[in-house]
Every structure is written in structure tokens, then in C-alpha cells.
Design a protein around this motif. Sequence first.
Motif, PDB file in Angstrom:
ATOM      1  N   ASP A  30       0.807  -1.223   0.000  1.00 17.10           N
ATOM      2  CA  ASP A  30       0.000   0.000   0.000  1.00 17.10           C
ATOM      3  C   ASP A  30       0.842   1.276   0.000  1.00 17.10           C
ATOM      4  O   ASP A  30       0.401   2.303  -0.525  1.00 17.10           O
ATOM      5  N   TYR A  31       2.038   1.232   0.575  1.00 24.60           N
ATOM      6  CA  TYR A  31       2.808   2.472   0.750  1.00 24.60           C
ATOM      7  C   TYR A  31       4.030   2.590  -0.167  1.00 24.60           C
ATOM      8  O   TYR A  31       4.375   3.694  -0.589  1.00 24.60           O
ATOM      9  N   ARG A  32       4.717   1.512  -0.463  1.00 24.30           N
ATOM     10  CA  ARG A  32       5.771   1.468  -1.485  1.00 24.30           C
ATOM     11  C   ARG A  32       6.815   2.583  -1.352  1.00 24.30           C
ATOM     12  O   ARG A  32       7.183   3.231  -2.330  1.00 24.30           O
TER      13      ARG A  32
ATOM     14  N   GLU B 259       5.883   6.024   2.771  1.00 22.93           N
ATOM     15  CA  GLU B 259       5.871   6.315   4.201  1.00 22.93           C
ATOM     16  C   GLU B 259       6.984   7.296   4.569  1.00 22.93           C
ATOM     17  O   GLU B 259       6.854   8.070   5.531  1.00 22.93           O
ATOM     18  N   ILE B 260       8.068   7.311   3.807  1.00 23.26           N
ATOM     19  CA  ILE B 260       9.162   8.250   4.058  1.00 23.26           C
ATOM     20  C   ILE B 260       8.722   9.673   3.713  1.00 23.26           C
ATOM     21  O   ILE B 260       9.103  10.640   4.382  1.00 23.26           O
ATOM     22  N   VAL B 261       7.911   9.815   2.672  1.00 21.30           N
ATOM     23  CA  VAL B 261       7.352  11.124   2.320  1.00 21.30           C
ATOM     24  C   VAL B 261       6.451  11.609   3.450  1.00 21.30           C
ATOM     25  O   VAL B 261       6.501  12.784   3.847  1.00 21.30           O
ATOM     26  N   PHE B 262       5.623  10.713   3.968  1.00 24.27           N
ATOM     27  CA  PHE B 262       4.758  11.066   5.098  1.00 24.27           C
ATOM     28  C   PHE B 262       5.591  11.536   6.286  1.00 24.27           C
ATOM     29  O   PHE B 262       5.274  12.553   6.915  1.00 24.27           O
ATOM     30  N   PHE B 263       6.667  10.801   6.595  1.00 25.77           N
ATOM     31  CA  PHE B 263       7.486  11.198   7.737  1.00 25.77           C
ATOM     32  C   PHE B 263       8.137  12.556   7.498  1.00 25.77           C
ATOM     33  O   PHE B 263       8.241  13.368   8.431  1.00 25.77           O
ATOM     34  N   SER B 264       8.579  12.822   6.278  1.00 27.87           N
ATOM     35  CA  SER B 264       9.172  14.121   5.959  1.00 27.87           C
ATOM     36  C   SER B 264       8.158  15.240   6.191  1.00 27.87           C
ATOM     37  O   SER B 264       8.493  16.301   6.743  1.00 27.87           O
TER      38      SER B 264
ATOM     39  N   GLY C  36       7.184   0.829  11.873  1.00 26.79           N
ATOM     40  CA  GLY C  36       6.458   1.742  12.754  1.00 26.79           C
ATOM     41  C   GLY C  36       5.645   2.760  11.974  1.00 26.79           C
ATOM     42  O   GLY C  36       4.499   3.071  12.343  1.00 26.79           O
ATOM     43  N   LEU C  37       6.209   3.286  10.896  1.00 32.27           N
ATOM     44  CA  LEU C  37       5.473   4.240  10.070  1.00 32.27           C
ATOM     45  C   LEU C  37       4.260   3.583   9.420  1.00 32.27           C
ATOM     46  O   LEU C  37       3.186   4.192   9.317  1.00 32.27           O
ATOM     47  N   HIS C  38       4.414   2.341   8.978  1.00 30.53           N
ATOM     48  CA  HIS C  38       3.280   1.616   8.385  1.00 30.53           C
ATOM     49  C   HIS C  38       2.169   1.439   9.425  1.00 30.53           C
ATOM     50  O   HIS C  38       0.992   1.615   9.110  1.00 30.53           O
TER      51      HIS C  38
ATOM     52  N   ASP D  82      -2.157  12.516   2.538  1.00 29.74           N
ATOM     53  CA  ASP D  82      -2.694  12.667   1.187  1.00 29.74           C
ATOM     54  C   ASP D  82      -1.761  12.040   0.148  1.00 29.74           C
ATOM     55  O   ASP D  82      -0.576  12.372   0.062  1.00 29.74           O
ATOM     56  N   ASN D  83      -2.316  11.119  -0.659  1.00 31.48           N
ATOM     57  CA  ASN D  83      -1.587  10.429  -1.736  1.00 31.48           C
ATOM     58  C   ASN D  83      -0.409   9.585  -1.246  1.00 31.48           C
ATOM     59  O   ASN D  83       0.478   9.245  -2.036  1.00 31.48           O
ATOM     60  N   ILE D  84      -0.378   9.233   0.019  1.00 31.59           N
ATOM     61  CA  ILE D  84       0.678   8.360   0.532  1.00 31.59           C
ATOM     62  C   ILE D  84       0.355   6.899   0.210  1.00 31.59           C
ATOM     63  O   ILE D  84       1.219   6.138  -0.212  1.00 31.59           O
ATOM     64  N   LYS D  85      -0.880   6.519   0.388  1.00 35.19           N
ATOM     65  CA  LYS D  85      -1.309   5.168   0.030  1.00 35.19           C
ATOM     66  C   LYS D  85      -1.629   5.133  -1.463  1.00 35.19           C
ATOM     67  O   LYS D  85      -2.271   6.040  -1.989  1.00 35.19           O
ATOM     68  N   VAL D  86      -1.155   4.106  -2.161  1.00 34.67           N
ATOM     69  CA  VAL D  86      -1.374   4.044  -3.604  1.00 34.67           C
ATOM     70  C   VAL D  86      -2.860   3.937  -3.903  1.00 34.67           C
ATOM     71  O   VAL D  86      -3.616   3.286  -3.180  1.00 34.67           O
ATOM     72  N   SER D  87      -3.279   4.590  -4.980  1.00 34.01           N
ATOM     73  CA  SER D  87      -4.701   4.600  -5.338  1.00 34.01           C
ATOM     74  C   SER D  87      -5.058   3.448  -6.262  1.00 34.01           C
ATOM     75  O   SER D  87      -6.215   3.041  -6.343  1.00 34.01           O
ATOM     76  N   THR D  88      -4.080   2.921  -6.988  1.00 38.25           N
ATOM     77  CA  THR D  88      -4.303   1.763  -7.842  1.00 38.25           C
ATOM     78  C   THR D  88      -3.081   0.860  -7.771  1.00 38.25           C
ATOM     79  O   THR D  88      -1.952   1.342  -7.661  1.00 38.25           O
ATOM     80  N   TYR D  89      -3.313  -0.434  -7.819  1.00 38.44           N
ATOM     81  CA  TYR D  89      -2.218  -1.377  -7.704  1.00 38.44           C
ATOM     82  C   TYR D  89      -1.597  -1.718  -9.047  1.00 38.44           C
ATOM     83  O   TYR D  89      -0.590  -2.407  -9.107  1.00 38.44           O
ATOM     84  N   LEU D  90      -2.194  -1.234 -10.118  1.00 41.08           N
ATOM     85  CA  LEU D  90      -1.608  -1.415 -11.434  1.00 41.08           C
ATOM     86  C   LEU D  90      -0.512  -0.380 -11.653  1.00 41.08           C
ATOM     87  O   LEU D  90      -0.614   0.751 -11.178  1.00 41.08           O
TER      88      LEU D  90
END
Length: 349
Positions: free
Chosen positions: A102-104, A107-112, A218-220, A240-248
Amino acid sequence: MNLSSILLTIISRMDGERTIYNGLHLIRGKKSGQTLQDVEYYNLKAFFGIWPKLAIELYDEAVDQLIKSDYLSIQENSIVHVTEIGKKLSSTLPTYHFNGWDYRGNEIVFFSRLSLTIQTISNFRVGSKLFIPTERDYEVQIFVKNILYKQPINNPSFSIEVMEELQYYIESSRMVDLHKVILLHRLGGYGITGWTWNQLSESLKLNVVTIRLYFIEGLHLLLDAIEISGKAQFLRKLTDNIKVSTYLTDSATKTKRYFEKGLTMSNIAEIRRLKMSTIEDHFAEMSINDSYFPLNQFVKNEDIRAVINMAHKLKTKRLRLLKNEFNHLSYFQIRLILGAMSGGEEDGN
């Protein structure tokens, strides 16, 4: 937790069916047809892309440790096997709480974003509006600036609310104390910079690789807790936009659009100026990720059932072994069946 134990978990699920570097591609989140299929085939979504820039030297070191401990063996054809004592050890390993699929790496962007937000709020709280941001990424800076633009950051009560919200999500997640220590020490504030990996390593008496893995896990857990809560609070804005919206993959998504318009695979390959093998990869992705994929447009229902039964009987998802059993089917057709078997429709309906 360490890289070797995670690698043993991954390889134990692909035991005897893949080469040693399939694990590296998976951890890095490589978007190749093979890796994306392995994620589904062997139930490895948790580990996909958890360390996009993992150095091959660190990976090789973890592999060497497993081989020297007699947990793994590599055959002449480069296929990796888990030894009997390796299987015993893997059965005792803890459950990991990664959510890489889901995060790929996002999560590092979120932490930043979180780090710069905390730094900004804490500086404004004491009236210090001129400071050097710890996060140099321009997109992160603009994102945080826009998020904070309409917030009462000069009001001390706002900083308290944010801190209480962060504490709530940390406590409501499944983080253990080590997760919390690492996460909070990586954050900075007014007059305080976050700890480096080496500082944490020295203090916690753990190697940097292990600390980084706990940090990612921990971030996950924190992101999952924020999403599950469903509350429209401030920290949710940072996801916002941290979790992927499509798996393709983006390219597979484009191919899917053409397919939905009624174009054939050869038509799509011609229009997109791509090799047919690439288009086949896209359709394999679609079979995995789309529960409505029309599998029976490509394979007869009786063949679908036969391949699935044989895969269970032989306990394998190796294309070559299954192709030997079904000479009248192409490798592409078998890939589609295995993909649907893992994530889409199994009966072709």
C-alpha cells in the motif's frame, strides 16, 4: 528483527521456485511482471517496496549470513532452497507488520511531512518564524506550507492539539516501545534536531539496518492507525496520496483503458509501440489486481480448473513445470490463470 530474518521469511514462501535475487527485487519494489506476480503468488504484499534503495551489498551480506548458518542453499540453476533447519527457524519468526504493497516507500514522504510540520509548529509556538527547515525537499516544503496556511499555528493550543493527536495515533497503533523510541527520536523541534541513525544505533545497541526496518514498520503501523480511525483530524491531511490509489503500474493502467475500449492486444501493442511481451505483462497484472478480469476470454473454463488443480497438486507456481503438464496452453495463458488464482477470479466467470 533484522534483514536476514525478513529475507528468510520471504524465501521460505518462494522455496525452490525462485532465485536468490527475486527477494531483492521484491524488497526494492521492482515493478517487473515477475516481481508483481510473485507478490500475489506467494502472499508477499507486506514486504513489497519496504526499502526501495536497499543496497545490494547489504542484501548480499544478509544472504551470506543465512547460507553460512545453513538456513539456505543455492542450487546450480541459481534456485534458492530453505534447508530443514531454516524451515524450523522460519516457523518461529514473529509476524511482521509491514504494509509495503500500500505504501511502497511513500511512508518516508509522510514522515518528511510530519517532521517539517512538527518543526514548524514548535518554532512558531515560541515566536521563532525564521529557521532552517530540516526537510530540504521542495515538494514537501510546499505541501506543508499549504497545509499549515489556514491553521492557527501561532496559537499554542494548536500545537498541543497536534501533539495529542499524534500521541493518540501512536498509542492506538500496534507499535511496540522500540518503534515509538525510534520514531520520536527521529523527529526534531525548536532547537532540537532528530537523531541520526548512528546515534540511535549507539544508544539502542542495535545495527542501523535493524533500526531502519523498525522505523519503516512503525510508520506503516502509524499510517494504518490514522486510516482506520476515520476521524477527519489534522494528521490525516499529511497522508494525502501516501497510500497508492491503484495497484496497477501506470503503463498497465493505460493498456487497461485501451482494452476496455475493445482493442485487441496486438492493436494495443501497435498503438503504444510496445513489445507484445510487455503487453502480456500488463494483462498478467490485470488478472491479479482486477477481480472482474475476463479470464475466460483467453482460456477455456476447463483449462482454468485443470491448471489450478495441478498447481495445488504439484504445490508449485513455476511456469515451466505447469507448462510441461499443459502443452496446448501458452505461458501467457498459464500466467493469467495463476494471476487470477491469486488475486482475481478462479473460475473464469
